[in-house]
Design an enzyme around this catalytic site. Structure first.
Site, mmCIF file in Angstrom:
data_model
loop_
_atom_site.group_PDB
_atom_site.id
_atom_site.type_symbol
_atom_site.label_atom_id
_atom_site.label_comp_id
_atom_site.label_asym_id
_atom_site.label_seq_id
_atom_site.Cartn_x
_atom_site.Cartn_y
_atom_site.Cartn_z
ATOM 1 N N TYR A 196 -0.696 -8.972 1.554
ATOM 2 C CA TYR A 196 -0.454 -8.013 2.831
ATOM 3 C C TYR A 196 -1.609 -7.487 4.321
ATOM 4 O O TYR A 196 -2.067 -6.557 4.205
ATOM 5 C CB TYR A 196 -0.889 -5.684 1.584
ATOM 6 C CG TYR A 196 -0.286 -6.619 0.638
ATOM 7 C CD1 TYR A 196 0.902 -6.080 -0.295
ATOM 8 C CD2 TYR A 196 -1.318 -6.746 -1.053
ATOM 9 C CE1 TYR A 196 0.733 -5.695 -1.274
ATOM 10 C CE2 TYR A 196 -1.027 -6.196 -2.583
ATOM 11 C CZ TYR A 196 0.272 -6.067 -2.551
ATOM 12 O OH TYR A 196 1.210 -6.551 -3.495
ATOM 13 N N GLU A 210 -1.595 9.797 -11.795
ATOM 14 C CA GLU A 210 -0.771 8.233 -12.051
ATOM 15 C C GLU A 210 -2.317 7.324 -11.320
ATOM 16 O O GLU A 210 -1.668 6.721 -10.514
ATOM 17 C CB GLU A 210 -0.224 7.928 -12.294
ATOM 18 C CG GLU A 210 0.802 8.458 -13.439
ATOM 19 C CD GLU A 210 2.171 8.375 -12.741
ATOM 20 O OE1 GLU A 210 2.359 7.157 -12.373
ATOM 21 O OE2 GLU A 210 2.921 8.440 -13.194
ATOM 22 N N PRO A 211 -3.741 8.135 -11.222
ATOM 23 C CA PRO A 211 -4.603 7.560 -9.638
ATOM 24 C C PRO A 211 -5.098 5.254 -10.637
ATOM 25 O O PRO A 211 -4.754 5.747 -11.862
ATOM 26 C CB PRO A 211 -5.629 8.051 -9.896
ATOM 27 C CG PRO A 211 -5.840 8.643 -11.287
ATOM 28 C CD PRO A 211 -4.842 8.401 -11.455
ATOM 29 N N ARG A 258 -4.694 -10.536 -2.555
ATOM 30 C CA ARG A 258 -4.043 -9.098 -1.688
ATOM 31 C C ARG A 258 -4.533 -9.547 0.238
ATOM 32 O O ARG A 258 -2.950 -9.350 0.703
ATOM 33 C CB ARG A 258 -4.967 -7.943 -1.681
ATOM 34 C CG ARG A 258 -5.157 -7.806 -3.071
ATOM 35 C CD ARG A 258 -5.955 -5.856 -3.259
ATOM 36 N NE ARG A 258 -4.585 -4.728 -2.425
ATOM 37 C CZ ARG A 258 -5.597 -4.627 -1.366
ATOM 38 N NH1 ARG A 258 -6.236 -4.867 -0.871
ATOM 39 N NH2 ARG A 258 -4.418 -3.425 -1.003
ATOM 40 N N CYS A 278 -2.925 -24.698 -1.904
ATOM 41 C CA CYS A 278 -2.794 -25.423 -1.302
ATOM 42 C C CYS A 278 -1.242 -24.930 0.164
ATOM 43 O O CYS A 278 -0.181 -25.040 0.012
ATOM 44 C CB CYS A 278 -1.846 -26.590 -1.340
ATOM 45 S SG CYS A 278 -3.393 -27.533 -2.225
HETATM 46 N N1 LLP Z 1 1.778 5.580 -10.862
HETATM 47 C C1 LLP Z 1 3.140 4.425 -10.267
HETATM 48 C C2 LLP Z 1 4.546 4.453 -10.616
HETATM 49 C C3 LLP Z 1 2.916 3.398 -9.222
HETATM 50 O O1 LLP Z 1 4.042 2.222 -9.616
HETATM 51 C C4 LLP Z 1 1.792 2.719 -9.226
HETATM 52 C C5 LLP Z 1 1.171 1.764 -8.184
HETATM 53 C C6 LLP Z 1 0.551 3.738 -8.861
HETATM 54 C C7 LLP Z 1 0.732 5.092 -9.743
HETATM 55 C C8 LLP Z 1 -0.983 3.997 -8.607
HETATM 56 O O2 LLP Z 1 -1.096 3.744 -7.909
HETATM 57 P P1 LLP Z 1 -2.288 3.603 -7.180
HETATM 58 O O3 LLP Z 1 -3.128 4.959 -7.102
HETATM 59 O O4 LLP Z 1 -3.270 2.103 -7.767
HETATM 60 O O5 LLP Z 1 -2.808 2.976 -5.540
HETATM 61 N N2 LLP Z 1 -0.414 -4.872 -5.690
HETATM 62 C C9 LLP Z 1 -0.945 -3.328 -4.400
HETATM 63 C C10 LLP Z 1 -0.477 -2.561 -4.933
HETATM 64 C C11 LLP Z 1 0.493 -1.858 -5.672
HETATM 65 C C12 LLP Z 1 1.031 -0.153 -6.077
HETATM 66 C C13 LLP Z 1 2.577 -0.811 -7.342
HETATM 67 N N3 LLP Z 1 2.095 0.890 -7.882
HETATM 68 C C14 LLP Z 1 -2.092 -4.185 -3.889
HETATM 69 O O6 LLP Z 1 -2.749 -4.176 -4.334
HETATM 70 O O7 LLP Z 1 -1.884 -3.370 -2.657
#
Ligand code: LLP
Length: 411
Positions: free
Chosen positions: A318, A275-276, A314, A345
């Site tokens: 973070y 799930e990328p 972001r 603000c």
């Molecule tokens: N699968 C599930 C169940 C997830 O919760 C997520 C991300 C992904 C796949 C995809 O993850 P990725 O491959 O994109 O790392 N808002 C945060 C990131 C939160 C990710 C939440 N879950 C940021 O801006 O860094």
């Protein structure tokens, strides 16, 4: 910026997305706006596919990272499925043409309404995150006289070494079931006559750059599968593979990950789902912004942009670093403490601080890099600001793929 970037870069001092200079785009569209390169998205996806060529995983693009309909349509054309976490994401994935049999649904708080919809659509897997959820899915399925294909999400209790706010695989986190609860739930499955247990899923966090957490997870999965005595058809390994936001950081070693996963598949003989999100679209998007004012003080020089934390949260949320680049390069360097900030603000509405930069002036355009994932999808109307437009560049073709929100309509 990431070393793997090929389609967003300078040519003769001008920044280009595919064949379009950002200079040209910035004259065409009102700032701030997001701009993506379709070629870069496809390149990222193909790198991923090639790397895992032998095991041929199902790639379920994580819609939360970028939920633009046109981008989802393109990913569908490339054969991607979708990882969704809400009825909204599920509906937009279906609208993009993604086959329900390529959609997986995770999340700790799926409501009855969301589950009814997903069950009726007969998606590939609903990944269960609690015993109560399993009971509810079984009840709804029974009422509709269907058998629902489900997975169970395991919380492997490991530290992924990423920012705490985006870590999901430790017992501190709300996600999945602990090993004991997982094994207990499996024993209960004989009572769930309307559930077909097909998958085991896991997702340990996001923006993970080291291979070790994934290695540990695979080991734990082997152990848990052995104990469960179940032959899972699917093992969904989630996403989480990080990208390099700054030149000095090494990219995630996909090859090593593939070696580990190949070994795992050889033993467990299951179909892998990934799930990328970030890895596919993160480096393929930029946010184009204009300098509204420059305000110098004894301490700092504030460069006030027309994009704010509502457009890109972001850095505020973070502390993440996104490089800010001029759309036209010049050779005049200024050595000063420069802080790039937005108009919202609160003091957390700042993007980046640098010690030197090229000479810039008010009304110049800049771009914020690597915002293709979790940029627009986390944008808000904070300070009652309309959300930005999104543009997709495909070689020489420029397409508006989401209009800038209209303030009058918002009101
Ligand atoms: N699968 C599930 C169940 C997830 O919760 C997520 C991300 C992904 C796949 C995809 O993850 P990725 O491959 O994109 O790392 N808002 C945060 C990131 C939160 C990710 C939440 N879950 C940021 O801006 O860094």
């Amino acid at each position: 910026m990431d070393k793997k970037i090929q389609f967003l870069k300078y040519k003769n001092g001008l920044f280009y997305v595919d064949n379009s200079s950002v200079d040209k785009l910035s004259r065409k569209f009102k700032t701030p706006f997001y701009c993506y390169s379709l070629s870069q998205i496809k390149l990222n996806l193909n790198n991923f596919k090639n790397c895992f060529n032998k095991i041929k995983p199902l790639i379920c693009f994580s819609v939360k990272s970028n939920s633009n309909l046109e981008i989802l349509k393109n990913l569908n054309r490339e054969g991607c499925g979708a990882d969704v976490v809400s009825i909204g994401e599920l509906k937009i994935a279906l609208k993009a043409g993604i086959n329900p049999k390529k959609i997986v649904f995770s999340g700790v708080g799926k409501t009855e309404e969301e589950l009814i919809f997903a069950i009726k659509k007969k998606i590939l897997l609903i990944n269960i995150e609690s015993e109560s959820e399993a009971k509810l899915i079984n009840k709804i399925s029974k009422k509709n006289s269907v058998t629902t294909s489900v997975g169970i999400r395991l919380n492997p209790n490991i530290s992924s070494g990423t920012n705490k706010k985006i870590s999901t695989g430790s017992s501190e986190n709300k996600f999945g079931l602990t090993e004991n609860n997982f094994l207990r739930l499996i024993k209960e499955f004989q009572n769930f006559k309307n559930l077909s247990l097909q998958g085991l899923s896991v997702h340990i966090g996001s923006q993970i750059l080291r291979i070790e957490p994934f290695k540990k997870t695979l080991k734990i999965l082997e152990r848990v599968i052995r104990k469960s005595k179940i032959k899972f058809k699917y093992v969904d390994l989630g996403g989480g593979m990080g990208i390099s936001y700054e030149n000095k950081i090494k990219n995630f070693d996909l090859k090593k990950y593939n070696n580990l996963v190949e070994k795992f598949v050889a033993k467990k003989r299951c179909k892998i789902i990934f799930e990328p999100g970030r890895l596919i679209v993160g480096n393929a998007g930029i946010l184009i912004t204009k300098i509204t004012y420059i305000k110098n003080t004894n301490k700092k020089n504030f460069v006030i942009l027309d994009s704010g934390m509502n457009d890109l949260i972001r850095p505020a949320l973070y502390n993440s670093k996104h490089l800010i680049l001029p759309i036209k390069k010049n050779k005049k360097i200024i050595r000063k403490n420069i802080e790039f900030v937005g108009p919202c603000c609160e003091s957390s509405d700042k993007f980046l601080t640098v010690k030197k930069y090229q000479k810039i002036k008010e009304k110049d355009f800049l771009l914020i890099s690597d915002v293709g994932s979790y940029g627009m999808s986390l944008a808000s109307n904070y300070c009652f600001r309309p959300r930005a437009a999104e543009i997709l560049v495909n070689k020489s073709n420029i397409k508006l793929i989401r209009r800038r929100e209209n303030l009058d309509k918002l009101i």
